[in-house]
Design a protein around this motif. Sequence first.
Motif, PDB file in Angstrom:
ATOM      1  N   SER A 271     -11.400  -2.193  -0.879  1.00 43.30           N
ATOM      2  CA  SER A 271     -10.142  -1.783  -1.157  1.00 43.30           C
ATOM      3  C   SER A 271      -9.643  -1.187  -2.391  1.00 43.30           C
ATOM      4  O   SER A 271      -8.986  -0.144  -2.494  1.00 43.30           O
ATOM      5  CB  SER A 271      -9.130  -3.113  -0.871  1.00 43.30           C
ATOM      6  OG  SER A 271      -9.381  -3.807   0.223  1.00 43.30           O
ATOM      7  N   ARG A 272     -10.182  -1.655  -3.484  1.00 42.65           N
ATOM      8  CA  ARG A 272      -9.910  -0.968  -4.573  1.00 42.65           C
ATOM      9  C   ARG A 272     -10.428   0.506  -4.655  1.00 42.65           C
ATOM     10  O   ARG A 272     -10.009   1.323  -5.049  1.00 42.65           O
ATOM     11  CB  ARG A 272     -10.394  -1.968  -5.874  1.00 42.65           C
ATOM     12  CG  ARG A 272      -9.646  -3.362  -6.007  1.00 42.65           C
ATOM     13  CD  ARG A 272     -10.291  -4.038  -7.088  1.00 42.65           C
ATOM     14  NE  ARG A 272      -9.511  -5.268  -6.981  1.00 42.65           N
ATOM     15  CZ  ARG A 272      -8.205  -5.482  -7.667  1.00 42.65           C
ATOM     16  NH1 ARG A 272      -7.762  -4.299  -8.572  1.00 42.65           N
ATOM     17  NH2 ARG A 272      -7.681  -6.681  -7.633  1.00 42.65           N
ATOM     18  N   LEU A 275      -8.256   2.566  -2.686  1.00 44.58           N
ATOM     19  CA  LEU A 275      -6.926   2.829  -3.333  1.00 44.58           C
ATOM     20  C   LEU A 275      -7.110   3.555  -4.699  1.00 44.58           C
ATOM     21  O   LEU A 275      -6.429   4.511  -4.659  1.00 44.58           O
ATOM     22  CB  LEU A 275      -6.511   1.232  -3.799  1.00 44.58           C
ATOM     23  CG  LEU A 275      -5.282   1.313  -4.664  1.00 44.58           C
ATOM     24  CD1 LEU A 275      -4.206   2.136  -4.153  1.00 44.58           C
ATOM     25  CD2 LEU A 275      -4.798  -0.134  -5.255  1.00 44.58           C
ATOM     26  N   TYR A 276      -8.259   3.357  -5.595  1.00 39.75           N
ATOM     27  CA  TYR A 276      -8.121   4.230  -6.717  1.00 39.75           C
ATOM     28  C   TYR A 276      -8.821   5.344  -6.703  1.00 39.75           C
ATOM     29  O   TYR A 276      -8.677   6.102  -7.429  1.00 39.75           O
ATOM     30  CB  TYR A 276      -8.587   3.202  -7.853  1.00 39.75           C
ATOM     31  CG  TYR A 276      -7.780   1.878  -8.148  1.00 39.75           C
ATOM     32  CD1 TYR A 276      -6.306   2.297  -8.131  1.00 39.75           C
ATOM     33  CD2 TYR A 276      -8.002   0.598  -8.136  1.00 39.75           C
ATOM     34  CE1 TYR A 276      -5.400   1.114  -8.719  1.00 39.75           C
ATOM     35  CE2 TYR A 276      -7.215  -0.472  -8.318  1.00 39.75           C
ATOM     36  CZ  TYR A 276      -6.092  -0.084  -8.642  1.00 39.75           C
ATOM     37  OH  TYR A 276      -5.158  -1.123  -8.812  1.00 39.75           O
ATOM     38  N   PRO A 294       0.325   7.719  -1.377  1.00 34.05           N
ATOM     39  CA  PRO A 294      -0.172   6.342  -0.733  1.00 34.05           C
ATOM     40  C   PRO A 294       0.157   6.357   0.779  1.00 34.05           C
ATOM     41  O   PRO A 294      -0.193   5.388   1.486  1.00 34.05           O
ATOM     42  CB  PRO A 294       1.394   5.744  -1.497  1.00 34.05           C
ATOM     43  CG  PRO A 294       2.078   6.687  -1.819  1.00 34.05           C
ATOM     44  CD  PRO A 294       1.279   7.895  -2.113  1.00 34.05           C
ATOM     45  N   THR A 314      -5.252   0.097   5.033  1.00 31.99           N
ATOM     46  CA  THR A 314      -5.788  -0.902   4.016  1.00 31.99           C
ATOM     47  C   THR A 314      -5.167  -0.274   2.426  1.00 31.99           C
ATOM     48  O   THR A 314      -4.591  -1.172   1.720  1.00 31.99           O
ATOM     49  CB  THR A 314      -7.302  -0.912   3.676  1.00 31.99           C
ATOM     50  OG1 THR A 314      -7.730  -1.439   5.117  1.00 31.99           O
ATOM     51  CG2 THR A 314      -7.820  -1.822   2.716  1.00 31.99           C
ATOM     52  N   ARG A 315      -5.102   0.912   2.130  1.00 33.21           N
ATOM     53  CA  ARG A 315      -4.820   1.431   0.881  1.00 33.21           C
ATOM     54  C   ARG A 315      -3.292   1.121   0.745  1.00 33.21           C
ATOM     55  O   ARG A 315      -2.938   0.725  -0.333  1.00 33.21           O
ATOM     56  CB  ARG A 315      -4.965   2.799   0.904  1.00 33.21           C
ATOM     57  CG  ARG A 315      -4.403   3.424  -0.368  1.00 33.21           C
ATOM     58  CD  ARG A 315      -4.511   5.183  -0.457  1.00 33.21           C
ATOM     59  NE  ARG A 315      -5.694   5.531  -0.227  1.00 33.21           N
ATOM     60  CZ  ARG A 315      -6.369   6.194   1.063  1.00 33.21           C
ATOM     61  NH1 ARG A 315      -5.351   6.337   1.955  1.00 33.21           N
ATOM     62  NH2 ARG A 315      -7.672   6.566   1.056  1.00 33.21           N
ATOM     63  N   TYR A 318      -2.769  -2.585   0.393  1.00 35.03           N
ATOM     64  CA  TYR A 318      -3.416  -3.429  -0.781  1.00 35.03           C
ATOM     65  C   TYR A 318      -2.626  -3.220  -2.170  1.00 35.03           C
ATOM     66  O   TYR A 318      -2.715  -4.058  -2.976  1.00 35.03           O
ATOM     67  CB  TYR A 318      -4.797  -2.739  -1.206  1.00 35.03           C
ATOM     68  CG  TYR A 318      -5.628  -3.831  -1.858  1.00 35.03           C
ATOM     69  CD1 TYR A 318      -6.110  -4.937  -1.524  1.00 35.03           C
ATOM     70  CD2 TYR A 318      -5.876  -3.538  -3.294  1.00 35.03           C
ATOM     71  CE1 TYR A 318      -6.898  -5.859  -2.191  1.00 35.03           C
ATOM     72  CE2 TYR A 318      -6.725  -4.267  -3.926  1.00 35.03           C
ATOM     73  CZ  TYR A 318      -7.028  -5.404  -3.468  1.00 35.03           C
ATOM     74  OH  TYR A 318      -7.783  -6.392  -4.470  1.00 35.03           O
ATOM     75  N   PHE A 319      -1.545  -2.379  -2.018  1.00 35.64           N
ATOM     76  CA  PHE A 319      -0.945  -2.079  -3.386  1.00 35.64           C
ATOM     77  C   PHE A 319       0.476  -2.071  -3.288  1.00 35.64           C
ATOM     78  O   PHE A 319       1.277  -1.586  -4.152  1.00 35.64           O
ATOM     79  CB  PHE A 319      -1.262  -0.881  -4.108  1.00 35.64           C
ATOM     80  CG  PHE A 319      -0.724   0.314  -4.025  1.00 35.64           C
ATOM     81  CD1 PHE A 319      -0.653   1.060  -5.111  1.00 35.64           C
ATOM     82  CD2 PHE A 319      -1.045   0.865  -2.956  1.00 35.64           C
ATOM     83  CE1 PHE A 319      -0.270   2.343  -4.803  1.00 35.64           C
ATOM     84  CE2 PHE A 319      -0.564   2.080  -2.514  1.00 35.64           C
ATOM     85  CZ  PHE A 319      -0.199   3.031  -3.573  1.00 35.64           C
ATOM     86  N   ARG A 380      -1.660  -5.124  -9.352  1.00 37.27           N
ATOM     87  CA  ARG A 380      -0.963  -3.940  -8.585  1.00 37.27           C
ATOM     88  C   ARG A 380       0.667  -4.255  -8.703  1.00 37.27           C
ATOM     89  O   ARG A 380       1.520  -3.960  -8.089  1.00 37.27           O
ATOM     90  CB  ARG A 380      -1.205  -3.781  -7.241  1.00 37.27           C
ATOM     91  CG  ARG A 380      -2.632  -3.142  -6.938  1.00 37.27           C
ATOM     92  CD  ARG A 380      -3.726  -4.297  -6.704  1.00 37.27           C
ATOM     93  NE  ARG A 380      -3.688  -4.897  -5.697  1.00 37.27           N
ATOM     94  CZ  ARG A 380      -3.912  -6.291  -5.343  1.00 37.27           C
ATOM     95  NH1 ARG A 380      -4.653  -6.940  -6.420  1.00 37.27           N
ATOM     96  NH2 ARG A 380      -3.766  -6.901  -4.225  1.00 37.27           N
TER      97      ARG A 380
END
Length: 458
Positions: A271-272, A275-276, A294, A314-315, A318-319, A380
């Motif tokens: 997930s990280r 995301l990142y 996002p 998920t992205r 997750y944040f 986050r």
Amino acid sequence: MSTPDSLSTPFGDLEFFDGVPRAESVETIFDGLDLLRGIDAFLTAVPGASLVAMRRGLRTAGVVSPDIIGYTDPRANSGGLFLTPNTETTYGTTFLDLRAWGPTVIEAPPESLCVVDDFWFRYVADMGIPGPDKGAGGKYLFLPPGYDGERPDGYYTYECPTFTNWVVLRALGGVPAMKQTRIYPLSAADDPRENTFVNIANVLQNTVHANDFSFFEEVAQLVAEEPVTALDPERAGTLAAIGLKHGTRFAPDDRLRGILDDAARIGAAMSRAILYTPREPEAYFWEGLSWKNPFVGGSYEFLSDGARNLDARTRFHYFATVITPAMAHAQVGAGSAYTYTAHDADGHVLDGSATYSLRIPANPPAKNFWSVDLYDTQTRSLLQSTAYPALSSLTGTVQPDDDGSSVLWFAPTAPEGKESNWVPTIPGKSWFPMVRLYGPLEPWFDGTWQLPEIVKES
């Protein structure tokens, strides 16, 4: 067409006899299958786990009933753990309990931006300006799953797939307007009791889901509470394969518990990365720059050409929190536009020990205002370097340069003479910024206005 007698895999070496697994390999194969199912369950159930954690956190702050509304006075700060809130808005929030209350009424305050999402974090309704009342204030009726009773006139009526539903309130008139909200059972419509409003801005609370085995315990609460009709068969099947089934107590043995703990940690790692450092080009706003979108695809359901973009879902979850079409489809002069990054101009992860600058080019395309909030890459949530780790054109304190641009600074201590344009960071921790444009204008959409990369100065 065939499987060799010996097969090397990430789970170990597997042995077969003419395509049939040998006894010594069967356990390894099923351990691998359980790990894969666990990772998939993590990636797909993040939305639900997020709201279970949100409800738990709000309960610790005293929001224990639908008629108790938590709000942030004057606005959200870094005192609690919430996924990427902004520091410019007065929030209000509670959870509907349609199992206990049955059909429930929400009277939305005028000039507000309010959303109801179900317990699997799917969109149910907009209220206020983006809703059918168009900001005039209106009565909304929310019905529980399977409801076949009275549907009185005079309400904007919505059927909910889940009994628990999350309510997010944002009133442009601040706290006084927020307190015009009314939530009550339909059965009490003739004489509804007053709501209770609790200031949660300074209450230490954790509303962020787990990243270890307890993640699955969070999901187990949701699966147990909601009807089987609340989830599609495929996602329900993924959860059932690891013991998360409605009507069955979640009690994995030591073997499966250990595998699921690994699955959650691996799922969080994935997930990280999603995301990142996403790998799909469309996750980036501008070619060659690290600023990310996002809400890839512009769909609040994360759909593209008939397929669900699983990484995009998920992205986002997750944040971030709150799902509504109004967020996915920003329009010229209305709504909000967002972008974020976790890297500097050299592609390095942002370091709280260093000094960085970010130039906001002249004429930011925001009808209302722009803001930059800093978040902790682990939680986050708002970076706990100060109560309000943010800068905004709304406050009037940011000092522009002669060319109309504004250079912002991020460092443990303010560069000399730059205090008004500085947000403190924390040595030994990373951080990431979210840039928001409220009422984005055409140069944002056509790409003629772009953010440069963050530059490491020292």
